[in-house]
Write an enzyme that holds these catalytic residues in place. Structure first.
Site, short mmCIF file in Angstrom:
data_model
loop_
_atom_site.label_atom_id
_atom_site.label_comp_id
_atom_site.label_asym_id
_atom_site.label_seq_id
_atom_site.Cartn_x
_atom_site.Cartn_y
_atom_site.Cartn_z
N SER A 187 48.87 -62.91 -86.23
CA SER A 187 50.41 -62.68 -86.34
C SER A 187 51.14 -63.92 -86.22
O SER A 187 52.36 -63.71 -86.41
CB SER A 187 50.72 -61.45 -85.46
OG SER A 187 49.95 -60.24 -85.63
N GLU A 225 32.00 -117.50 -48.18
CA GLU A 225 30.79 -117.48 -49.02
C GLU A 225 30.43 -118.97 -49.49
O GLU A 225 29.21 -118.95 -49.94
CB GLU A 225 31.03 -116.81 -50.48
CG GLU A 225 31.45 -115.42 -50.27
CD GLU A 225 30.19 -114.48 -50.17
OE1 GLU A 225 28.95 -114.99 -50.57
OE2 GLU A 225 30.17 -113.24 -49.35
#
Length: 769
Positions: free
Chosen positions: A464, A189
């Protein structure tokens, strides 16, 4: 014309000179103004550069980890669970020599760990050998690395808390990365990175010529500094103004900071891919995302692939475009060799290797969205949202991947088998029975859905499931109630002050006269529960619920005795945690520790215990809940689970089957399952036919111990005849071994003549020895 008037006229030559003079004066003034404006703009850009770049305040998301798997002789884990957990942590099947790989031959494993920095110290890299047989580890040994009797694997990363812009990264320091990475990056690069002043005019000129010849963009002239400026400060629009700002800011950046600072920031900032809505920035995270390995462990061909992807992460995505990626990688390897970074034999070797990319990312967005949601809520008690999104905190949770997998499997495979399955939803919460650590959480039938979290936000009547707390309140008065106290299973009518009538009924609409209290609970009869609750007082039952962790409003109406109290599954788990631990309120927790990005401790969430009920009375309730599983409404669990696994639990069903519940525990796990419809519509399900199958499926997948409660002080077991309300002989008819709070056992005794009954042993006998 007079002579004087003619002298006032200027010659064409004079006028031309004046015009030129005026033009240059204008140009000088415009140039001066331009320089002033440029200077002002440079001052502004300088402020932007220094304010943002100073200290490199990256917004790093918090990382959320599962609990680490501990390996040692005798550790409880199946071969399948071990493989899943290894792959969850990014391990790959291989030779078992390279860090982050494992080799399996039947039940024999060789694992090369990566090591990990835990809050309490660093776990070194090791090479392990072990055998998994019958869900247990044996023949455990350390082949390489420091010897240890117990080794913790690297915890799986299960998610994160991300910044609003959805950037993710793992920060690295220049001195820690492989030397080949920055050298290779510069070779491809920006070969003159250490020589230029932010821009490279010759490189720009070469790129322009190449692009003109090609008739398109084939080469870029940007330096690494310019690329960093573009990513760090600017948008991606291709305009002359942006390119000008890019060049100016690059020069300013190089004036203020040295090259190594700029290079290190580039390594952490560069964009290298996408994971859903999350962007992958920096080589540190990219190495984990593509290879499941730490950056320092990558081979040259892997580094070359990452370097090559800088040019176009989407175009060269190795998972989607392996041919393009391979071609690009090989080109980078050639550039490395040309720069003298690779010898010719090594170049050929690296180019011949496969890409080596993992089949899927080592971690995804959030693996378990419902669980992460609960973690996030717990963190919100102590941390600001912006800190969670940007400070790179490390959050170590209690999630057990094996239990989570079993829970998700139980929901996804059981729900379709139920009646009207398309209309149903489900939630499941699993905790460690003794500690309250949340091991797993499923928020719906699609575990990957990140929307409505039913485990936390679906507040539904508990039905319950409330009955154990009604009877616990009664049993704390041993002079009035014991497990064999006869309670009336007979209908009655209540009339309220406004004239309204309430007539509770049993689920089966039957009445049985008088039944012993333990049978009323194990069979989940409604009428005895309401009668007992009214007798001891609704306020006392309400207080019991609050003591065990209920924080929502509780109705004063008698219907609350049948479970009109609305709770989310995670709240029910909190409630039942106290029953499982013998009357000790243990707050549920999802987090063990939190550290900052440098592993400095911030918070440690230790076990908290508060006694809220008489352990003796809770022991009696546990007995009845075990009876529920062996003889009552929970007995169908043993169609799936082995008979020898002792369990305690309770079913729950609301009107018209709108909510099917089951809550229960073994010696290791407590789990709460809910099944119902999001629109609160009726179903044909009960707790036993809807929620219990989900619960049983999950429990059947996890190796565990049966529930064997410790008998507290003040409790004694006696053989009794409940019908006669008397002590009796072990072998007598109707004899049952029942616990009593000392002094509450029957005074009367009865005997029988005969020994046949002695050959019959109740399953309760010896249970607490």
């Amino acid at each position: 014309m007079s002579k004087s008037s003619s002298s006032r006229k200027k010659s064409p030559k004079s006028r031309s000179g004046n015009q030129k003079s005026g033009f240059w004066r204008f140009m000088l003034r415009a140039g001066a103004l331009g320089l002033v404006l440029l200077a002002g703009w440079m001052v502004y850009l300088d402020a932007v550069v220094t304010s943002r770049f100073e200290g490199r305040r990256f917004e790093v998301p918090s990382r959320v980890y599962a609990r680490p798997l501990e390996l040692y002789d005798g550790a409880s884990v199946s071969a399948g669970s071990l493989v899943r957990e290894l792959e969850l942590s990014g391990y790959r099947s291989g030779d078992g020599v390279r860090a982050g790989t494992y080799q399996r031959n039947g039940g024999r494993f060789v694992i090369s760990t990566r090591g990990f920095l835990f809050p309490d110290g660093e776990e070194a890299r090791r090479r392990l050998s072990l055998v998994v047989s019958g869900d247990r580890v044996s023949s455990f040994s350390v082949l390489a690395g420091p010897s240890a009797a117990i080794v913790r694997l690297e915890p799986a990363r299960i998610g994160g808390i991300y910044p609003a812009h959805r950037e993710d990264r793992v920060l690295v320091q220049l001195e820690e990365v492989p030397e080949l990475l920055p050298l290779g990056l510069m070779a491809v690069e920006d070969r003159r990175f250490y020589d230029h002043f932010g821009v490279a005019p010759l490189s720009i000129a070469r790129a322009m010529l190449a692009n003109i010849k090609a008739g398109g963009i084939v080469q870029g002239g940007s330096t690494l500094t310019q690329q960093l400026v573009k990513n760090f400060f600017l948008s991606r629009e291709q305009t002359l103004v942006r390119k000008g700002n890019e060049a100016l800011m690059s020069i300013l950046l190089e004036l203020h900071y040295d090259k190594d600072d700029i290079l290190e920031t580039y390594l952490n900032e560069v964009y290298l891919g996408q994971a859903g809505t999350r962007s992958i920035h920096g080589f540190g995270l990219a190495s984990q995302f593509y290879f499941g390995e730490s950056l320092k462990d990558l081979a040259p061909h892997q580094l070359a692939l990452l370097i090559g992807m800088v040019k176009g992460p989407s175009y060269y995505n190795p998972r989607r475009h392996p041919e393009r990626a391979t071609s690009r990688r090989n080109l980078v390897l050639d550039e490395m060799a040309e720069a003298g970074l690779l010898a010719e034999p090594e170049l050929a070797k690296q180019k011949s290797r496969p890409l080596g990319v993992s089949a899927k990312p080592s971690f995804t967005e959030n693996r378990y969205p419902a669980y992460i949601d609960l973690v996030h809520r717990h963190l919100a008690r102590d941390y600001q949202q912006e800190d969670l999104q940007s400070e790179g905190l490390r959050i170590f949770t209690t999630l057990d991947p094996a239990v989570q997998h079993a829970s998700e499997t139980a929901v996804s495979k059981t729900l379709p088998k139920l009646a009207n399955a398309d209309e149903l939803e489900a939630a499941l919460v699993v905790t460690a029975k003794d500690t309250g650590e949340v091991l797993a959480l499923v928020g719906g039938k699609d575990p990957q859905f990140a929307g409505f979290n039913r485990a936390v936000d679906a507040h539904r009547p508990m039905g319950s499931l409330i009955k154990p707390f009604v009877y616990l309140t009664a049993l704390e008065q041993p002079d009035r109630y014991t497990l064999i106290t006869p309670v009336k299973d007979q209908a009655f009518t209540l009339e309220f002050d406004d004239g309204r009538l309430w007539q509770p009924k049993n689920f089966d609409k039957e009445e049985r006269g008088e039944v012993p209290l333990h049978l009323a609970l194990s069979k989940s009869y409604n009428l005895p529960a309401v009668r007992v609750g009214l007798d001891i007082g609704i306020p006392n039952v309400q207080q019991t619920l609050r003591d065990f962790g209920v924080t929502t409003p509780i109705s004063d109406y008698p219907s609350m005795l049948l479970g009109s109290v609305s709770l989310a599954p995670v709240d029910v788990a909190q409630l039942y945690q106290g029953l499982a631990t013998g009357g000790f309120n243990t707050p549920l927790r999802t987090i063990r520790e939190v550290t900052d990005a440098d592993n400095e401790p911030l918070s440690r969430y230790n076990l908290k215990v508060d006694q809220v009920a008489d352990p003796a009375a809770v022991h009696l309730v546990q007995y009845a809940m075990q009876e529920t599983m062996q003889e009552g409404t929970g007995r169908s669990a043993y169609y799936t689970l082995p008979d020898q696994l002792t369990l305690a639990g309770k079913t729950g069903t609301t009107d018209d089957g709108r909510d099917a519940w089951f809550a229960g525990f073994s010696g290791d796990l407590l789990a709460v399952a809910w099944v119902g419809r999001d629109d609160n519509g009726p179903t044909v399900l009960t707790g036993a036919s809807g929620a219990l199958p989900v619960w049983s499926s999950m429990m059947s997948q996890i190796p565990q111990h049966g529930f064997s409660p410790v008998m507290p002080d003040g409790v004694q077991y006696h053989w009794v005849d409940a019908e006669a309300q008397a002590l009796t002989g072990e072998g007598c008819a109707n004899a049952r071994l029942v616990p009593f709070i000392t002094g509450s056992e029957p005074v009367m005794s009865t005997d029988c003549n005969g020994n046949i009954g002695r050959q019959i042993r109740s399953w309760f006998e010896g249970l607490f020895q």
